[in-house]
Design a protein around this motif. Structure first.
Motif, PDB file in Angstrom:
ATOM      1  N   ASP A  10       0.856  -1.190   0.052  1.00  0.00           N
ATOM      2  CA  ASP A  10      -0.001   0.211   0.198  1.00  0.00           C
ATOM      3  C   ASP A  10       0.901   1.312   0.054  1.00  0.00           C
ATOM      4  OD1 ASP A  10      -2.236  -1.550   0.140  1.00  0.00           O
ATOM      5  OD2 ASP A  10      -2.403  -1.395   2.215  1.00  0.00           O
ATOM      6  N   GLY A  11       0.432   2.163  -0.862  1.00  0.00           N
ATOM      7  CA  GLY A  11       1.020   3.378  -0.772  1.00  0.00           C
ATOM      8  C   GLY A  11       2.357   3.524  -1.672  1.00  0.00           C
ATOM      9  N   LEU A  12       2.756   2.600  -2.498  1.00  0.00           N
ATOM     10  CA  LEU A  12       3.687   2.726  -3.553  1.00  0.00           C
ATOM     11  C   LEU A  12       3.538   1.777  -4.888  1.00  0.00           C
ATOM     12  CD1 LEU A  12       6.668   3.829  -4.350  1.00  0.00           C
ATOM     13  CD2 LEU A  12       7.603   1.876  -3.352  1.00  0.00           C
ATOM     14  N   SER A  13       3.392   2.295  -5.974  1.00  0.00           N
ATOM     15  CA  SER A  13       3.206   1.489  -7.072  1.00  0.00           C
ATOM     16  C   SER A  13       3.694   2.256  -8.285  1.00  0.00           C
ATOM     17  CB  SER A  13       1.877   1.337  -7.250  1.00  0.00           C
ATOM     18  OG  SER A  13       1.270   2.528  -7.798  1.00  0.00           O
ATOM     19  N   HIS A  14       4.060   1.376  -9.240  1.00  0.00           N
ATOM     20  CA  HIS A  14       4.638   1.794 -10.443  1.00  0.00           C
ATOM     21  C   HIS A  14       3.575   2.349 -11.655  1.00  0.00           C
ATOM     22  CE1 HIS A  14       8.722   0.855  -9.757  1.00  0.00           C
ATOM     23  NE2 HIS A  14       8.458  -0.304  -9.310  1.00  0.00           N
ATOM     24  N   LEU A  15       3.934   3.108 -12.504  1.00  0.00           N
ATOM     25  CA  LEU A  15       2.764   3.528 -13.528  1.00  0.00           C
ATOM     26  C   LEU A  15       2.503   2.363 -14.482  1.00  0.00           C
ATOM     27  CD1 LEU A  15       3.728   7.185 -14.167  1.00  0.00           C
ATOM     28  CD2 LEU A  15       2.032   6.203 -12.487  1.00  0.00           C
TER      29      LEU A  15
END
Length: 88
Positions: A10-15
């Motif tokens: 949760d809170g970090l992902s790539h495009l």
């Protein structure tokens, strides 16, 4: 052959569809961990806050992979300045 497992937090992902980390057997490998504020793509101005975000993201990643900080062998940091005081 070991099973590959994508790690999401949760809170970090790539495009893109690239996961923030992948675990294969006992090995956990991450992609670049950006200093974004959780859930946004905003980067704080202060280095201390950026490092805090990075360590938060990595801690969650380790937890999601079934590990903890005692399992970390190496972390590499690319800093915008030669001043490592905030990191140390």
């Amino acid at each position: 052959m070991s099973t590959r497992r994508s790690i999401t937090i949760d809170g970090l992902s790539h495009l893109t569809a690239i996961p923030v980390a992948t675990r294969i057997g006992p090995l956990l490998v991450s992609s670049v961990i950006a200093p974004f504020n959780p859930g946004t793509r905003d980067v704080p101005e202060q280095l201390e806050e950026q490092y805090a975000n990075i360590f938060r993201h990595v801690g969650l990643m380790l937890e999601a992979a079934g590990g903890d900080w005692s399992h970390v062998a190496k972390m590499e940091f690319w800093t915008p300045t030669a001043d490592r005081g905030a990191l140390d």
